[in-house]
Design a protein around this motif. Structure first.
Motif, PDB file in Angstrom:
ATOM      1  N   ILE A 412      46.958  58.154  50.879  1.00  0.00           N
ATOM      2  CA  ILE A 412      48.065  57.209  50.813  1.00  0.00           C
ATOM      3  C   ILE A 412      47.838  56.065  51.793  1.00  0.00           C
ATOM      4  CG2 ILE A 412      50.564  56.927  51.140  1.00  0.00           C
ATOM      5  CD1 ILE A 412      49.686  58.631  48.692  1.00  0.00           C
ATOM      6  N   ASP A 413      48.062  54.860  51.316  1.00  0.00           N
ATOM      7  CA  ASP A 413      48.026  53.688  52.176  1.00  0.00           C
ATOM      8  C   ASP A 413      49.307  53.677  53.000  1.00  0.00           C
ATOM      9  OD1 ASP A 413      47.973  51.242  53.409  1.00  0.00           O
ATOM     10  OD2 ASP A 413      48.141  50.061  51.568  1.00  0.00           O
ATOM     11  N   ARG A 414      49.196  53.988  54.271  1.00  0.00           N
ATOM     12  CA  ARG A 414      50.394  54.131  55.099  1.00  0.00           C
ATOM     13  C   ARG A 414      50.888  52.817  55.667  1.00  0.00           C
ATOM     14  NH1 ARG A 414      49.018  57.845  59.458  1.00  0.00           N
ATOM     15  NH2 ARG A 414      51.260  58.084  59.799  1.00  0.00           N
ATOM     16  N   GLU A 415      50.214  51.733  55.378  1.00  0.00           N
ATOM     17  CA  GLU A 415      50.683  50.423  55.826  1.00  0.00           C
ATOM     18  C   GLU A 415      51.774  49.882  54.917  1.00  0.00           C
ATOM     19  OE1 GLU A 415      49.718  49.094  58.693  1.00  0.00           O
ATOM     20  OE2 GLU A 415      48.559  50.936  58.945  1.00  0.00           O
ATOM     21  N   THR A 416      51.815  50.355  53.686  1.00  0.00           N
ATOM     22  CA  THR A 416      52.817  49.890  52.728  1.00  0.00           C
ATOM     23  C   THR A 416      54.071  50.725  52.919  1.00  0.00           C
ATOM     24  OG1 THR A 416      51.078  49.360  51.164  1.00  0.00           O
ATOM     25  CG2 THR A 416      53.320  49.484  50.305  1.00  0.00           C
ATOM     26  N   VAL A 417      55.214  50.074  53.182  1.00  0.00           N
ATOM     27  CA  VAL A 417      56.433  50.801  53.493  1.00  0.00           C
ATOM     28  C   VAL A 417      57.216  51.136  52.247  1.00  0.00           C
ATOM     29  CG1 VAL A 417      58.625  50.737  54.746  1.00  0.00           C
ATOM     30  CG2 VAL A 417      56.567  49.788  55.774  1.00  0.00           C
ATOM     31  N   GLY A 418      57.298  50.218  51.286  1.00  0.00           N
ATOM     32  CA  GLY A 418      58.088  50.446  50.087  1.00  0.00           C
ATOM     33  C   GLY A 418      57.398  51.391  49.131  1.00  0.00           C
ATOM     34  N   GLY A 419      58.064  51.698  48.031  1.00  0.00           N
ATOM     35  CA  GLY A 419      57.533  52.670  47.097  1.00  0.00           C
ATOM     36  C   GLY A 419      56.589  52.090  46.069  1.00  0.00           C
ATOM     37  N   PHE A 420      56.605  50.752  45.873  1.00  0.00           N
ATOM     38  CA  PHE A 420      55.780  50.197  44.818  1.00  0.00           C
ATOM     39  C   PHE A 420      54.309  50.298  45.184  1.00  0.00           C
ATOM     40  CE2 PHE A 420      59.830  48.256  43.861  1.00  0.00           C
ATOM     41  CZ  PHE A 420      59.883  48.426  42.497  1.00  0.00           C
ATOM     42  N   SER A 421      53.537  50.828  44.284  1.00  0.00           N
ATOM     43  CA  SER A 421      52.125  51.075  44.528  1.00  0.00           C
ATOM     44  C   SER A 421      51.293  50.220  43.604  1.00  0.00           C
ATOM     45  CB  SER A 421      51.795  52.546  44.264  1.00  0.00           C
ATOM     46  OG  SER A 421      51.913  52.817  42.885  1.00  0.00           O
ATOM     47  N   LYS A 422      50.005  50.207  43.898  1.00  0.00           N
ATOM     48  CA  LYS A 422      49.086  49.704  42.885  1.00  0.00           C
ATOM     49  C   LYS A 422      49.148  50.668  41.716  1.00  0.00           C
ATOM     50  CE  LYS A 422      45.794  47.953  46.322  1.00  0.00           C
ATOM     51  NZ  LYS A 422      44.418  48.094  46.839  1.00  0.00           N
ATOM     52  N   LEU A 423      49.214  50.160  40.516  1.00  0.00           N
ATOM     53  CA  LEU A 423      49.094  51.064  39.379  1.00  0.00           C
ATOM     54  C   LEU A 423      47.728  51.718  39.458  1.00  0.00           C
ATOM     55  CD1 LEU A 423      50.610  49.006  36.440  1.00  0.00           C
ATOM     56  CD2 LEU A 423      51.660  50.825  37.745  1.00  0.00           C
ATOM     57  N   ARG A 424      47.616  52.913  38.938  1.00  0.00           N
ATOM     58  CA  ARG A 424      46.348  53.604  39.075  1.00  0.00           C
ATOM     59  C   ARG A 424      45.240  52.750  38.499  1.00  0.00           C
ATOM     60  NH1 ARG A 424      48.871  59.370  37.901  1.00  0.00           N
ATOM     61  NH2 ARG A 424      49.761  59.648  39.967  1.00  0.00           N
ATOM     62  N   GLU A 425      44.306  52.416  39.409  1.00  0.00           N
ATOM     63  CA  GLU A 425      43.221  51.519  39.044  1.00  0.00           C
ATOM     64  C   GLU A 425      43.788  50.205  38.476  1.00  0.00           C
ATOM     65  OE1 GLU A 425      40.141  52.361  39.890  1.00  0.00           O
ATOM     66  OE2 GLU A 425      41.038  54.201  40.643  1.00  0.00           O
ATOM     67  N   GLU A 426      44.913  49.748  39.139  1.00  0.00           N
ATOM     68  CA  GLU A 426      45.665  48.588  38.640  1.00  0.00           C
ATOM     69  C   GLU A 426      46.103  48.858  37.209  1.00  0.00           C
ATOM     70  OE1 GLU A 426      46.760  46.440  40.614  1.00  0.00           O
ATOM     71  OE2 GLU A 426      45.566  47.036  42.325  1.00  0.00           O
ATOM     72  N   LEU A 427      45.852  47.971  36.295  1.00  0.00           N
ATOM     73  CA  LEU A 427      46.187  48.229  34.900  1.00  0.00           C
ATOM     74  C   LEU A 427      44.908  48.321  34.096  1.00  0.00           C
ATOM     75  CD1 LEU A 427      49.225  45.853  34.292  1.00  0.00           C
ATOM     76  CD2 LEU A 427      49.253  48.323  34.456  1.00  0.00           C
ATOM     77  N   GLY A 428      44.844  49.328  33.244  1.00  0.00           N
ATOM     78  CA  GLY A 428      43.667  49.449  32.406  1.00  0.00           C
ATOM     79  C   GLY A 428      43.560  48.310  31.409  1.00  0.00           C
ATOM     80  N   ARG A 429      42.471  48.258  30.721  1.00  0.00           N
ATOM     81  CA  ARG A 429      42.266  47.165  29.765  1.00  0.00           C
ATOM     82  C   ARG A 429      43.324  47.133  28.689  1.00  0.00           C
ATOM     83  NH1 ARG A 429      35.689  47.358  28.774  1.00  0.00           N
ATOM     84  NH2 ARG A 429      35.103  46.948  30.939  1.00  0.00           N
TER      85      ARG A 429
END
Length: 434
Positions: A412-429
């Motif tokens: 987990i990226d602990r620098e990000t405080v809110g819940g919104f994450s990068k989508l897994r591998e951003e968004l697929g094609r």
């Protein structure tokens, strides 16, 4: 999980695996995808490290399963925010919940049971976490609590003619049929848990025996669990006889009531942290005054003895903080306090308290045998702590003592405080989460 996810190696730390076994120094834990594949001595042979592996050197640190909080509200009480006019709206509630789950996860809590909230916000947030849109703990959630006149969620002073306000955390059910109807509605909407709410202090029983039984029968027919807020003796005994899956609180349960619970086989989550906060920090600040503080103190003392009596009968005791409730508001702050109270006031060993916060809670989040233990084949929910919680159980209250959090095999990226994450591998094609 994606095929390209690198292998994760955690090496040289002391393992406290959640099974109750003694800590094991100099251990290597290997994670591939979202599963633990090896747990071995650090010097044992495995496939050689490669440049693609992610390696965490945990020398001097302590490797534990992710914490599980069996009583954590997310949408129950929203915070005020400067510039936001309608903080009691469903829209703000949803944004608040999305923010709150990130704070919970970054306190080392990788799974939670959410026993009630507003609208179906928590169901939607759970689905967003499962779909990869939000980064947060695994969630088992209830909708609004089923209460009745005189119950803790009776929205007094609203007259009955006005109905239940839309932004309340409870829904009034005053007949057996109304309890069944609301249970069906919530099951249709996708809850994992139905929450029944009896009276505030347990002085009287507000939900009748047959109403509790009706909810249990209906929910179980839908493969949904039932928990009850029950502080009183008669309501707790009725809940045990009805076959609820979990009793929250149970303060006034007599030894006879506990015999009934032990025979029925359900656990108790006393939720000591919230009243402790009220006694030590919150009562005066919230305008409760000495009278309510004294009542909370008496409630705590009664709960401590009740749990000692429950443990003597072999009743499983779960750990829940009531984070997100008004008196335990700060998400990410109080999740580890229950472990200290278990040790200091109830008489558990530090290892027993750790189990209550990990493997002991796994069934409540519908993942018994999957989380709460670090072993081959288990889901990789792992927290690495800088200090030893066996030596000092209060370590679990200090997120600043966390070196790394791994949930579902991902660091987990602990620098990000809110819940919104990068989508897994951003968004697929294809435009959908990969």
């Amino acid at each position: 999980m994606t095929d390209a996810q690198p292998r994760l190696l955690i090496k040289n730390g002391t393992l406290i695996d959640g099974s109750g076994c003694d800590p094991v120094p100099k251990t290597r834990v290997v994670v591939e995808g979202n599963r633990i594949t090896h747990v071995r001595p650090a010097d044992s042979p495995i496939r050689p490290e490669s440049p693609d592996d992610m390696v965490i050197d945990a020398t001097g640190m302590f490797i534990l399963p992710g914490l599980i909080d069996a009583h954590c509200h997310i949408s129950l009480h929203q915070g005020a925010l400067p510039g936001v006019k309608y903080t009691s709206s469903a829209e703000f509630c949803t944004l608040w919940a999305a923010y709150a789950i990130g704070r919970v996860l970054r306190a080392g809590v990788t799974s939670i049971a959410v026993p009630g909230g507003k609208w179906f916000t928590d169901v939607t947030v759970r689905e967003a976490v499962e779909g990869g849109l939000l980064e947060g703990p695994r969630m088992v959630v209830a909708g609004r609590a089923l209460s009745n006149y005189g119950g803790i969620f009776d929205p007094d002073p609203y007259p009955a003619s006005e109905g239940t306000p839309a932004d309340t955390a409870g829904v009034l059910c005053n007949t057996r049929d109304e309890f069944i109807r609301e249970t069906r509605k919530q099951c249709k909407r996708g809850v994992d848990l139905i929450k029944i709410a009896d009276s505030t202090w347990g002085d009287v029983q507000t939900v009748a025996d047959d109403e509790i039984s009706a909810v249990v029968d209906e929910a179980h027919r839908h493969n949904v669990k039932v928990a009850i807020h029950s502080r009183g003796s008669t309501s707790t005994r009725a809940a045990a006889k009805a076959g609820v899956d979990l009793i929250y609180h149970g303060d006034l349960a007599s030894e006879h009531d506990l015999d009934v619970i032990a025979k029925a086989g359900m656990p108790i989550a006393p939720v000591l942290t919230s009243p402790w906060i009220g006694v030590e920090h919150g009562a005066a600040a919230r305008g409760f005054g000495d009278r309510v503080r004294d009542r909370l103190k008496m409630q705590l003392d009664t709960s401590f003895q009740m749990i000692r009596n429950a443990r003597a009968r072999g009743i499983l005791v779960l750990s829940g903080s009531d984070t997100g409730n008004a008196s335990a508001f700060a998400h990410g702050r109080w999740h580890g306090k229950e472990a200290e109270l278990f040790v200091r006031e109830v008489g558990m060993s530090p290892m027993e308290a750790i189990l209550a916060n990990t493997s002991g809670n796994a069934a409540m989040v519908n993942l018994a045998g999957e989380v709460g233990v670090i072993a081959p084949g288990k889901l990789a929910d792992i927290v690495i702590w800088d200090s030893d919680p066996i030596a000092d159980i209060t370590v679990l209250q200090h997120p600043e003592e966390i070196s790394a959090i791994i949930k579902d095999g991902r660091v987990i990226d602990r620098e990000t405080v809110g819940g919104f994450s990068k989508l897994r591998e951003e968004l697929g094609r294809s435009g959908t989460p990969s």
